[in-house]
Design a protein around this motif. Sequence first.
Motif, short mmCIF file in Angstrom:
data_model
loop_
_atom_site.label_atom_id
_atom_site.label_comp_id
_atom_site.label_asym_id
_atom_site.label_seq_id
_atom_site.Cartn_x
_atom_site.Cartn_y
_atom_site.Cartn_z
N ARG A 196 -5.98 11.57 -7.24
CA ARG A 196 -6.77 10.42 -6.90
C ARG A 196 -8.39 10.46 -7.46
O ARG A 196 -8.89 9.60 -8.08
N ARG A 234 -3.33 6.63 0.41
CA ARG A 234 -3.89 8.08 0.83
C ARG A 234 -2.65 8.73 1.76
O ARG A 234 -2.82 9.88 2.17
N HIS A 276 2.08 -5.51 7.13
CA HIS A 276 0.66 -5.40 6.32
C HIS A 276 1.01 -3.75 5.72
O HIS A 276 1.99 -3.18 5.78
N SER A 280 -4.71 -12.23 2.14
CA SER A 280 -4.79 -11.10 3.53
C SER A 280 -5.41 -11.82 4.57
O SER A 280 -5.19 -11.78 5.91
N GLY A 323 -12.97 3.70 2.94
CA GLY A 323 -13.06 3.51 4.59
C GLY A 323 -13.53 2.22 4.90
O GLY A 323 -13.59 1.82 6.05
N SER A 359 -3.66 -1.05 -8.57
CA SER A 359 -4.88 -1.78 -8.83
C SER A 359 -5.49 -2.37 -7.78
O SER A 359 -5.34 -1.90 -6.62
N ASP A 360 -6.34 -3.52 -7.95
CA ASP A 360 -7.01 -4.05 -6.49
C ASP A 360 -7.42 -5.40 -6.85
O ASP A 360 -7.60 -5.81 -7.81
N ALA A 378 1.34 3.05 -2.44
CA ALA A 378 0.77 3.96 -3.42
C ALA A 378 -0.80 4.13 -2.80
O ALA A 378 -1.42 3.23 -2.55
N TYR A 404 -0.82 11.53 -4.12
CA TYR A 404 -1.95 10.63 -4.34
C TYR A 404 -3.27 11.28 -4.21
O TYR A 404 -4.12 11.23 -5.23
N ARG A 463 0.82 -1.24 -0.01
CA ARG A 463 -0.12 0.03 0.11
C ARG A 463 0.95 1.31 -0.13
O ARG A 463 0.48 2.38 0.68
#
Length: 349
Positions: free
Chosen positions: A39, A30, A321, A207, A92, A74-75, A28, A35, A26
């Motif tokens: 975004r 917030r 993480h 995860s 969130g 990406s996700d 890249a 970003y 993570r």
Amino acid sequence: MRNRSAPFLAACRREPVPHTPVWFMRQAGRALPEYRAIRGTGSILEAIADPERATEITLQPVRRYGVDAAILFSDIVVPVWATGFGVEIVAGRGPVVEDPIRTPADLGRLRPLDPEGDTGFVLETIRRVAGELAGDVALIGFAGAPFTVASYLVEGGPSRDFARVKTLMHSDPATWHGLVDRLAQMAIDSLVAQVAAGVDAVQLFDSWAGSLSPADYERFALPATTRVLDAVRSLGVPTILFGVGTGELLGLMSSAGPDVMGIDWRVPLDVARDRVGPGRAVQGNLDPAACLAPFEVVAEETRAVLARAGSAPGHVFNLGHGVLPETDPGILGAVVDLVHAEGRAGVAR
Ligand code: CP3
């Protein structure tokens, strides 16, 4: 294709390195003002589907932190989303599924992935990023492991207890295996296309695997994950397998055959090395929350991770993480410098 001797790739193969390589899950996101500036206000999926923005977001942490690897912006839900399965990412909260998978008939709503037709934007982003990166900074592609993606599709969103997923796997194993087999094939098709487009390594994010007992992991998650890693191995790029809370699963996860095992902050790296065995590198494992402390504390914690990593080759420094959004980017930049200066795993000095 990157320089084969790029520090990140060399560490994945447990070869000597000029310095301990480092990147952040993570990275890249917030925590970076640059970003937040580009975004946009729409769904994160819109930013991912725009190769120009996604390329810039992927490169931002490389410029800002001097990390040894970029990770594709990406996700893990992009392949299912791109094939028309109703999923959104709610800020969130995370991925939310409109009509979750609960019955055998629901499997019919998951169609196979056509990587170029459905996710051409991802492949275009990879080609652009690969063209911009210097030869010693690697590009990491990724996919969600079948269990973790399935957990969102069955629960309908993030979960604490994974009760619905566990209910499905125990009460209807045939449907469960049908689901993870489809998701394994999607991950394979996506990763094969990502490697062809130019990624240098791939990470499989499992995860939430740590929610499973070893027996359930072995029966309900390991076979599909092994299938993905077996298919990717023949492509010749290093593979990383990561999950959170997986201390008791590290031996089983290793048996899936990744080159590198991702370790969260709960297991000291010397203990983790014993659990994953001699044939694998380890990646980790600074507590992301420790990065919110003053830098003297972060430096001490970073040195503790480096000490546990020891001097044997095969350590990629990372957090345990993802970067927390409230992290000061200056702290992460200083961690990179410290790791480069003081890491010893496979470093002749
Ligand atoms: O820098 C990077 O790591 C690259 C990009 C990346 C994203 N998601 C972008 C993203 C990666 C590698 C992921 C993987 C991912 N997505 C995982 C595995 C990694 C992990 O954290 O365990 C998981 C579980 C997801 C699902 C998901 N997507 C969650 C739980 C969230 C967080 C929701 C929130 O707002 O806190 C997302 C959204 C998401 N994906 C964001 C980013 C940068 C943040 C939201 C935004 O900017 O709108």
